[in-house]
Scaffold this motif. Structure first.
Motif, PDB file in Angstrom:
ATOM      1  N   ASP A 379       0.841  -1.196   0.000  1.00 55.24           N
ATOM      2  CA  ASP A 379       0.000   0.000   0.000  1.00 55.24           C
ATOM      3  C   ASP A 379       0.881   1.253   0.000  1.00 55.24           C
ATOM      4  N   THR A 380       0.394   2.259  -0.721  1.00 56.07           N
ATOM      5  CA  THR A 380       1.126   3.526  -0.753  1.00 56.07           C
ATOM      6  C   THR A 380       1.175   4.171   0.631  1.00 56.07           C
ATOM      7  N   ALA A 381       0.060   4.089   1.372  1.00 55.98           N
ATOM      8  CA  ALA A 381       0.023   4.688   2.708  1.00 55.98           C
ATOM      9  C   ALA A 381       1.051   4.038   3.629  1.00 55.98           C
ATOM     10  N   PHE A 382       1.206   2.732   3.504  1.00 58.99           N
ATOM     11  CA  PHE A 382       2.201   2.032   4.329  1.00 58.99           C
ATOM     12  C   PHE A 382       3.613   2.457   3.954  1.00 58.99           C
ATOM     13  N   LEU A 383       3.887   2.577   2.662  1.00 66.02           N
ATOM     14  CA  LEU A 383       5.219   2.972   2.232  1.00 66.02           C
ATOM     15  C   LEU A 383       5.525   4.421   2.599  1.00 66.02           C
ATOM     16  N   GLU A 384       4.511   5.284   2.500  1.00 64.39           N
ATOM     17  CA  GLU A 384       4.729   6.693   2.826  1.00 64.39           C
ATOM     18  C   GLU A 384       4.911   6.923   4.310  1.00 64.39           C
ATOM     19  N   SER A 385       4.589   5.945   5.141  1.00 67.03           N
ATOM     20  CA  SER A 385       4.771   6.091   6.595  1.00 67.03           C
ATOM     21  C   SER A 385       6.202   5.801   7.019  1.00 67.03           C
ATOM     22  N   HIS A 386       7.105   5.580   6.048  1.00 65.19           N
ATOM     23  CA  HIS A 386       8.526   5.304   6.332  1.00 65.19           C
ATOM     24  C   HIS A 386       8.678   4.144   7.304  1.00 65.19           C
ATOM     25  N   PRO A 387       8.214   2.947   6.892  1.00 66.21           N
ATOM     26  CA  PRO A 387       8.272   1.807   7.825  1.00 66.21           C
ATOM     27  C   PRO A 387       9.696   1.333   8.057  1.00 66.21           C
ATOM     28  N   ASP A 388       9.872   0.622   9.152  1.00 68.79           N
ATOM     29  CA  ASP A 388      11.151   0.014   9.471  1.00 68.79           C
ATOM     30  C   ASP A 388      11.377  -1.183   8.548  1.00 68.79           C
ATOM     31  N   HIS A 389      12.664  -1.435   8.197  1.00 67.70           N
ATOM     32  CA  HIS A 389      12.968  -2.523   7.269  1.00 67.70           C
ATOM     33  C   HIS A 389      12.564  -3.876   7.849  1.00 67.70           C
ATOM     34  N   GLY A 390      12.860  -4.083   9.125  1.00 63.42           N
ATOM     35  CA  GLY A 390      12.462  -5.334   9.733  1.00 63.42           C
ATOM     36  C   GLY A 390      10.951  -5.510   9.741  1.00 63.42           C
ATOM     37  N   GLU A 391      10.226  -4.422  10.001  1.00 63.60           N
ATOM     38  CA  GLU A 391       8.772  -4.475   9.971  1.00 63.60           C
ATOM     39  C   GLU A 391       8.269  -4.814   8.568  1.00 63.60           C
ATOM     40  N   MET A 392       8.926  -4.252   7.547  1.00 68.89           N
ATOM     41  CA  MET A 392       8.516  -4.540   6.174  1.00 68.89           C
ATOM     42  C   MET A 392       8.743  -6.009   5.827  1.00 68.89           C
ATOM     43  N   LEU A 393       9.905  -6.565   6.254  1.00 66.36           N
ATOM     44  CA  LEU A 393      10.162  -7.983   5.993  1.00 66.36           C
ATOM     45  C   LEU A 393       9.128  -8.867   6.695  1.00 66.36           C
ATOM     46  N   ASP A 394       8.763  -8.520   7.924  1.00 64.75           N
ATOM     47  CA  ASP A 394       7.732  -9.305   8.627  1.00 64.75           C
ATOM     48  C   ASP A 394       6.399  -9.240   7.894  1.00 64.75           C
ATOM     49  N   ARG A 395       6.067  -8.098   7.348  1.00 64.82           N
ATOM     50  CA  ARG A 395       4.801  -7.954   6.628  1.00 64.82           C
ATOM     51  C   ARG A 395       4.816  -8.756   5.326  1.00 64.82           C
ATOM     52  N   LEU A 396       5.936  -8.735   4.613  1.00 66.95           N
ATOM     53  CA  LEU A 396       6.036  -9.515   3.379  1.00 66.95           C
ATOM     54  C   LEU A 396       5.992 -11.011   3.671  1.00 66.95           C
ATOM     55  N   ARG A 397       6.616 -11.431   4.767  1.00 67.64           N
ATOM     56  CA  ARG A 397       6.562 -12.843   5.120  1.00 67.64           C
ATOM     57  C   ARG A 397       5.151 -13.266   5.489  1.00 67.64           C
ATOM     58  N   ALA A 398       4.437 -12.381   6.232  1.00 69.51           N
ATOM     59  CA  ALA A 398       3.059 -12.719   6.593  1.00 69.51           C
ATOM     60  C   ALA A 398       2.174 -12.831   5.348  1.00 69.51           C
ATOM     61  N   ALA A 399       2.518 -12.066   4.297  1.00 68.84           N
ATOM     62  CA  ALA A 399       1.740 -12.131   3.053  1.00 68.84           C
ATOM     63  C   ALA A 399       2.248 -13.221   2.119  1.00 68.84           C
ATOM     64  N   ALA A 400       3.191 -14.072   2.581  1.00 72.78           N
ATOM     65  CA  ALA A 400       3.731 -15.187   1.787  1.00 72.78           C
ATOM     66  C   ALA A 400       4.386 -14.687   0.507  1.00 72.78           C
ATOM     67  N   LYS A 401       5.130 -13.590   0.611  1.00 74.41           N
ATOM     68  CA  LYS A 401       5.832 -13.038  -0.557  1.00 74.41           C
ATOM     69  C   LYS A 401       7.341 -13.230  -0.473  1.00 74.41           C
ATOM     70  N   LEU A 402       7.846 -13.794   0.626  1.00 77.24           N
ATOM     71  CA  LEU A 402       9.269 -14.028   0.800  1.00 77.24           C
ATOM     72  C   LEU A 402       9.541 -15.522   0.838  1.00 77.24           C
ATOM     73  N   PRO A 403      10.794 -15.916   0.544  1.00 77.30           N
ATOM     74  CA  PRO A 403      11.117 -17.347   0.592  1.00 77.30           C
ATOM     75  C   PRO A 403      10.902 -17.901   1.999  1.00 77.30           C
ATOM     76  N   GLU A 404      10.390 -19.127   2.053  1.00 73.27           N
ATOM     77  CA  GLU A 404      10.202 -19.766   3.338  1.00 73.27           C
ATOM     78  C   GLU A 404      11.553 -20.211   3.890  1.00 73.27           C
ATOM     79  N   GLN A 405      11.799 -19.883   5.145  1.00 75.47           N
ATOM     80  CA  GLN A 405      13.066 -20.176   5.786  1.00 75.47           C
ATOM     81  C   GLN A 405      12.812 -20.992   7.049  1.00 75.47           C
ATOM     82  N   LEU A 406      13.708 -21.968   7.296  1.00 77.76           N
ATOM     83  CA  LEU A 406      13.566 -22.759   8.508  1.00 77.76           C
ATOM     84  C   LEU A 406      13.830 -21.917   9.750  1.00 77.76           C
ATOM     85  N   ASN A 407      14.860 -21.091   9.663  1.00 77.91           N
ATOM     86  CA  ASN A 407      15.203 -20.207  10.789  1.00 77.91           C
ATOM     87  C   ASN A 407      14.981 -18.764  10.321  1.00 77.91           C
TER      88      ASN A 407
END
Length: 834
Positions: A379-407
């Motif tokens: 979302d543009t609103a989410f990106l314009e809020s200057h999110p934290d990188h770690g928060e963005m990675l957690d959001r992408l993982r929750a949306a199943a957009k990142l590679p699945e990792q054991l650890n």
């Protein structure tokens, strides 16, 4: 007399044992004595008796004895008198010695005072005499030799000063009075005098009031020395420094200040009261600076005809205030240049098909392009809020957009380790939707990292198909426009296409399968002999690493070609080199870059020219207006009617020209991006009254009336008072130019929420529709009384600076209405706190 008689008796007694003549002499003496005692009669009787007793020989003997006795008597009398005189002299000397000892004892008691010590030099004698003592608490040694070593018990500065004074006393008889300080912080007064060919130096330990006075004198000397040192230090600085009295009068300035205000020296600048900062800045400093919170702000002023920026610090003290100015014009220009460069860089990245994201030092998103948003579908609103990188990675993982990792936690920490690394990190992400991304993370010099997501999905598919086709038919690649060469793990050529040979200018014989890469390097050397070219290819192809690294980059050949190359590991430990001819696109990019740089320099040159010319015009115009007003005064002389008319024309024309020059300078300042609003809380009712009063003369000249429609409850708004008044006056002046004589123009103001809205209407001829599009353009003048065509341009610029909007509604024959909307601004933090 008694002593004489005793002496005579002694002499007679001595003759008692003598012979007969002696006995006779004794008788004679006795007779003489009787004769003497008895008077003349006795003497006569004695003579007669002696004459009877003595003979001639006896007479001689008697005479001799009589002479001896007489001499003895005379000597005894003389000795008695001398002894008496010596005894009188001895008594006088003993009395004088007693008095001298008494006086010496009194002087010695006076000199031996425990609070003073005296050094005496007799003439040019090098060995002095020391008298008296100083109190032990002063730290002064009692031994003469140690006392004369002043540097051992006096502070270095005091010892040096005392030694110089003593040397001048002994050499040139220069008296002195000093106050020195011992190593124990005790105060001693030193006095030097010359008297009777002797030099005296007296050390006196002070106490009570004299001690306090001496301490104050030392403290005053130290303060004067410190003040002198600081003033010399400030004079050596190339930063303007000044000091003001309580009433704001300039009382001191350093050399850099005098140079900045174009004075011969600092004294002339102080004497003439030349000011470095403009009046508005000085008033702001006087209003906001306190003893607890000094004034700190960036101020714009003109120095030597050039607009300059200074970081000003002004502190208030009980005696007045002091300030210093740091010239930041160059850094301000660099900052603006960096801002424009970053903006241009962002615009360029936004048009790239490669997803790019930039995070700052605290790992917050600062920039992303459209390709990045399309890749992750965020979302543009989410990106314009200057999110934290770690928060963005957690959001992408929750949306199943990142590679699945054991650890997941370890993988996330490794991905974010680029913020602590120096070198660029590269990784491949295989996404659940089947895409393969090459993730390139590069640390930024100013902190943070730049993330580039290269979509390798198509490339991987192409490599897979290519490897399949190679096994079936080698000449498939012959139809590719890219130069392709495949090497085996032994570094020998497996296949190549004609495009490869054409790009590098080698024959088919030189590119036969089985040719070693070193031979290929020698064949390609005439086109490119860089050390980072084929040698690097050879290292990548013949590497013994389990995972063969990939690589890509750009090569510029000596033939003028620019190649985009890629080194791609293939199956069976093979490596493929691909070369794409990007010469045309690189040339176009370079041409666009050069053109953009030329346009930027031309724009900067234009702004500098306009500012310089406008400033140079404004100074003589101000003189013309001043002299014209001076000619009108009765003290100069009476003017004829025609002369007065001419002077009025000169004053009117000069004022119009000065207005045009000020407008040009304002527009140039806006274009340069250096104009800053002076925000304050403005009473709108008072503002309208000021505008009406200032515009009254113009209305009388134009023979039109002004009607102001506004509520008394308009309240206040945070804006730039001067710029807002200029907007209203420019709009009213524009309406007055086109309004027919005898008509009226209307100014209507109202509030829409927190915003201020107002319209200026006239019943003039209106603006044609084809002209309406260019009405805000500069130097576009319409009608016979249109002026220089800068009014509406300035209105639009000032409204934009307030983040407002301006619109025009006009029809031919029906008049014109200009509508402005000004949102409220925010007061600076320091003003809001107060």
């Amino acid at each position: 007399m008694d002593r004489a008689r005793q002496f005579a008796a002694a002499c007679i007694g001595s003759l008692s044992g003598a012979p007969r003549h002696a006995r006779r002499l004794r008788h004679l003496l006795a007779g003489s004595a009787l004769a003497t005692a008895g008077g003349p009669t006795g003497a006569l009787a004695a003579n007669e008796a002696s004459s009877r007793l003595l003979g001639s020989s006896e007479v001689v003997t008697f005479s001799v004895l009589l002479g001896v006795v007489s001499a003895a008597l005379f000597s005894a009398i003389w000795m008695i008198r001398q002894r008496s005189r010596l005894e009188d002299e001895n008594r006088a000397l003993r009395s004088s010695v007693s008095d001298t000892k008494h006086r010496n004892a009194r002087l010695q008691a006076l000199i031996s005072d425990k609070n003073r010590r005296i050094i005496v030099w007799d003439g040019f004698s090098q060995k002095p005499e020391l008298l008296g003592q100083l109190p032990p608490e002063t730290g002064a040694p009692t031994a003469d030799g140690e006392f004369l070593a002043l540097g051992r018990w006096l502070k270095p500065g005091s010892a040096a000063e005392a030694e110089r004074a003593i040397e001048a006393l002994r050499s040139h008889a220069q008296s002195f009075d000093l106050v020195v300080e011992t190593n124990r912080n005790e105060i001693i007064e030193v006095q030097g005098r010359v008297s009777g060919g002797q030099a005296f130096v007296r050390f006196v330990a002070l106490n009570n009031l004299r001690r306090e006075a001496a301490e104050l004198q030392l403290e005053r000397d130290r303060l004067e020395q410190s003040l002198t040192v600081f003033q010399n230090l400030l004079d050596s600085l190339d930063l303007p420094v000044w000091q003001r009295s309580k009433d704001g009068t300039l009382v001191w300035a350093n050399a850099a200040y005098g140079e900045a205000v174009e004075a011969r020296d600092a004294a002339e600048a102080v004497r003439e009261g030349r000011e470095l900062l403009p009046a508005i800045a000085r008033e702001k400093i006087r209003a906001s600076s306190t003893t607890d919170t000094p004034f700190r702000e960036r101020v714009s002023t003109v120095v030597r005809g050039t607009r300059s920026f200074f970081d000003v610090v002004d502190a208030v003290c009980p005696a007045g205030s002091a300030g210093i100015a740091l010239d930041v014009s160059e850094s301000e220009a660099v900052r603006e240049e960096l801002k424009r460069t970053l903006q241009s860089h962002a615009e360029t990245l936004d048009h790239l098909a490669t997803p790019v994201a930039i995070f700052d030092g605290v790992q917050r998103l600062q920039f992303y392009n459209q390709a990045f948003q399309r890749l992750w579908d965020l979302d543009t609103a989410f990106l314009e809020s200057h999110p934290d990188h770690g928060e963005m990675l957690d959001r992408l993982r929750a949306a199943a957009k990142l590679p699945e990792q054991l650890n997941w936690r370890q993988w996330k920490e490794n991905a974010l380790s680029v913020y602590r690394a120096i070198d660029t990190q590269t990784d491949l992400w295989h996404l659940p939707n089947g895409q393969t991304l090459r993730v390139i993370a590069t640390a930024r010099p100013q902190g943070g990292a730049t993330w580039v997501f290269e979509n390798l999905t198509e490339k991987v598919d192409l490599e897979t198909r290519y490897n399949t086709l190679v096994q079936v038919q080698d000449e498939t690649i012959d139809h590719l426009s890219e130069g392709v060469a495949v090497f085996g793990p032994d570094g020998r050529l497996r296949l190549s296409n004609p495009a490869f040979r054409a790009i590098w200018g080698i024959t088919e014989q030189q590119a036969q399968p089985g040719t070693h890469i070193r031979d290929i390097e020698l064949a390609c050397a005439p086109s490119y002999d860089g050390a980072d070219g084929w040698k690097r290819f050879g290292q990548l192809i013949t590497s013994f690493d389990d995972e063969r690294p990939s690589d890509r980059g750009v090569l510029e050949l000596s033939t003028g070609l620019v190649l985009d190359f890629a080194v791609t590991p293939l199956s069976n430990a093979q490596t493929m080199l691909t070369f794409v001819n990007i010469t045309d696109s690189v040339r176009v990019e370079r041409a666009l870059t050069e053109k953009n740089e030329a346009l930027r320099k031309a724009d900067a040159l234009k702004n500098d020219f306009v500012q310089h010319v406008s400033y140079e015009l404004r100074s003589p115009l101000t003189n013309i207006i001043g002299f014209a007003d001076l000619l009108k005064t009765p003290s100069i002389g009476t003017l004829s009617e025609r002369q007065a008319e001419y002077v009025d024309h000169i004053a009117t024309s000069s004022a119009v020209l000065l207005t045009i020059v000020n407008d040009i300078l304002d527009l140039a300042t806006v274009d340069a991006g250096i104009m800053q609003l002076d925000l304050s809380e403005i009473s709108l009712t008072d503002l309208l009254d000021e505008v009406a009063a200032e515009f009254a003369d113009r209305l009388q000249e134009s023979q039109v009336a002004l009607e102001i429609v506004a509520s008394d409850a308009l309240g206040t708004i945070v804006a730039d008072h001067q710029r807002l008044k200029q907007i209203l006056i420019k709009l009213l002046a524009n309406a007055a130019n086109f309004a027919p004589d005898g008509t009226k123009i209307e100014l209507k103001c109202w509030r829409e929420g927190a915003d201020l809205a107002f319209t200026v209407s006239d019943s003039g001829p209106g603006i044609p529709q084809d002209v309406l599009r260019t009405v805000f353009s500069r130097f576009e003048s319409h009608g016979s009384r249109g002026g220089a065509g800068l009014g509406l341009s300035i209105v639009e610029s000032f409204v934009s600076l307030h983040h407002g909007t301006v619109t025009i509604d006009s029809r031919e024959g029906e008049g014109t209405r200009v509508t402005c909307r000004i949102p409220p601004g925010r007061l600076p933090a320091i003003v809001a706190a107060e």
